[in-house]
Design an enzyme around this catalytic site. Structure first.
Site, PDB file in Angstrom:
ATOM      1  N   LYS A   1      -3.930   8.837  10.923  1.00 41.15           N
ATOM      2  CA  LYS A   1      -3.688   8.728   9.145  1.00 41.15           C
ATOM      3  C   LYS A   1      -3.842  10.836   9.729  1.00 41.15           C
ATOM      4  O   LYS A   1      -4.657  10.778  10.011  1.00 41.15           O
ATOM      5  CB  LYS A   1      -4.642   8.024   8.467  1.00 41.15           C
ATOM      6  CG  LYS A   1      -3.930   8.457   6.785  1.00 41.15           C
ATOM      7  CD  LYS A   1      -2.750   7.409   6.808  1.00 41.15           C
ATOM      8  CE  LYS A   1      -2.147   7.189   5.855  1.00 41.15           C
ATOM      9  NZ  LYS A   1      -1.451   6.348   5.040  1.00 41.15           N
TER      10      LYS A   1
HETATM   11  N1  GLU Z   1       2.263   6.030   4.406  1.00 45.54           N
HETATM   12  C1  GLU Z   1       3.136   4.470   4.680  1.00 45.54           C
HETATM   13  C2  GLU Z   1       1.558   4.046   5.145  1.00 45.54           C
HETATM   14  O1  GLU Z   1       0.182   4.157   5.172  1.00 45.54           O
HETATM   15  C3  GLU Z   1       4.224   5.023   5.752  1.00 45.54           C
HETATM   16  C4  GLU Z   1       2.892   4.824   7.338  1.00 45.54           C
HETATM   17  C5  GLU Z   1       4.255   5.107   8.345  1.00 45.54           C
HETATM   18  O2  GLU Z   1       5.492   5.475   8.074  1.00 45.54           O
HETATM   19  O3  GLU Z   1       4.209   6.100   9.597  1.00 45.54           O
HETATM   20  O4  GLU Z   1       1.972   3.151   5.697  1.00 45.54           O
END
Ligand code: GLU
Length: 424
Positions: A112
């Site tokens: 993240k």
């Molecule tokens: N931000 C989204 C999540 O928390 C998508 C992450 C992604 O597509 O890599 O799942």
């Protein structure tokens, strides 16, 4: 975002993710070294990001990228822009991505990123310079086979396009370095609404399990960004009555059901739900405690806590946001007759279609929207069914069942790769 829980100390996503992990790890009787390997980050990077603002001054922002685990595939996870972004939150959110990808059986790990900033007060040019400078800071860590960012809170396809461009300038054309891109730059059909669509698939599968038709149910959706809007829209198209929605400026309620398309149009034009005439205006907190069958928190972490849970008037919470329930409050919910369907299952549609986008980029071949919708549904239903069966078999919550399934997959991959071998 930190919240004060019942006993007075504060918690962030990292603390929440550890508490959830520990509850499952205890049941799985994992030893302490294995726990340490599983609940710490592989790598954490903090970067400072100097940006020339439109007024000519330079402002320095803080940014982060945390990589949690990659034994099952490259690190994968979104990038959020928010004034409350902290390393602790990003660390927990990265771990949740590992568990989410494992539960959904996507060949990806967890990561993240975040930048502490208020994008709502920044111009388009400032956001572009911020994003490009951030890519400069984390550039060595990301790549199509290393770590693949994607949209998260307050980031979108346009921002993903800048990431792809900035990275490609250094490394050559690399659409697979980031997902959630504009269609013109290698984005996938169905990615924009994938998280909300996935939420609606989980809710309808649940209704089926309860032997209910969706047109006999009502839902309140807290958060009207990309996830909340699309979840509300798809559910309303399936017949579910959306009785309340909110964004950061306020809430709108209507017991007869809201016109979600009209609310979406209003938000697009005015920038917020405020002033939408399709229902009664209320404070945004009222939406969380509005009477409904299904409550769908779709914005930030820790919104359901000691101060709110006793007022909840729902039976089921579907976590479309990551970590919307304070981990100290969660154990009290079953006693209040409230069931939780966990984030790593409910909001998994986003990263699932991100995976499809990445595959298309690597194949240089575009899939049709119908194929994407079908594959998405197969993956969401398979994960849902496994969670339900295991929870019933082991008599544990759906969250614990989801963690057990996910942890088991990561542990097996670690053993097979030799990354983590307990016995030699
Ligand atoms: N931000 C989204 C999540 O928390 C998508 C992450 C992604 O597509 O890599 O799942």
């Amino acid at each position: 975002m930190k919240t004060i829980h019942d006993s007075g100390s504060s918690t962030d996503c990292h603390k929440a993710s550890i508490m959830q992990f520990d509850r499952a790890a205890d049941l799985m009787e994992l030893d302490s070294a294995l726990r340490q390997w599983l609940n710490t980050s592989f790598r954490e990077l903090s970067v400072r990001i100097p940006v020339r603002m439109d007024n000519g001054n330079v402002q320095v922002f803080s940014g982060y990228r945390v990589q949690h685990n990659n034994v099952r595939g490259p690190h994968k996870g979104g990038l959020r822009y928010h004034p409350d972004v902290s390393l602790g939150d990003i660390r927990g959110l990265a771990a949740w991505m590992t568990w989410k990808c494992a539960l959904l059986e996507l060949p990806l790990g967890g990561a993240k990123g975040g930048i502490t900033c208020n994008p709502k007060e920044m111009s388009f040019g400032e956001l572009e310079r911020l994003t490009r400078e951030y890519v400069h800071g984390i550039g060595d860590l990301i790549g199509p086979y290393k770590d693949i960012p994607a949209p998260d809170v307050n980031t979108n396809a346009r921002i993903m396009g800048w990431i792809m461009d900035e990275y490609s300038k250094r490394q050559g054309y690399s659409p697979g370095v980031v997902t959630g891109k504009p269609m013109e730059l290698g984005g996938s059909p169905g990615r924009e609404n994938a998280t909300g669509k996935g939420v609606s698939m989980v809710v309808s599968r649940w209704a089926e399990k309860e032997n209910k038709r969706l047109d006999q149910t009502s839902a309140a959706v807290q958060g009207f960004g990309n996830v909340g809007y699309h979840a509300a829209l798809h559910l309303s198209r399936l017949g579910c009555k959306i009785v309340a929605v909110s964004d950061s400026t306020g809430g709108i309620i209507n017991e007869d059901g809201l016109d979600i398309e009209a609310a979406g149009r209003h938000k697009k034009i005015k920038g917020s739900l405020s002033g939408f005439a399709g229902g009664d205006a209320v404070h945004q907190d009222e939406v969380l405690i509005f009477k409904c069958d299904y409550l769908i928190p779709s914005a930030l972490q820790n919104v359901i806590h000691g101060g709110t849970f006793e007022k909840l008037q729902t039976r089921i919470i579907f976590e479309a946001a990551n970590g919307p329930i304070c981990p100290y409050t969660e154990p009290k919910l079953p006693g209040a007759g409230i069931t939780v369907l966990p984030d790593i299952l409910v909001n998994g549609g986003g990263v699932t279609v991100s995976y499809f986008e990445w595959v298309q980029n690597i194949q240089h071949f575009k899939w049709k929207d119908e194929a994407i919708q079908l594959e998405l549904q197969t993956i969401m239903h398979r994960a849902f069914d496994r969670v339900i069966v295991l929870a019933e078999e082991r008599n544990v919550s759906y969250r614990i069942a989801a963690y057990i399934l996910a942890i088991d997959k990561v542990v097996r991959a670690g053993h097979l790769r030799g990354t983590y071998q307990p016995h030699i």
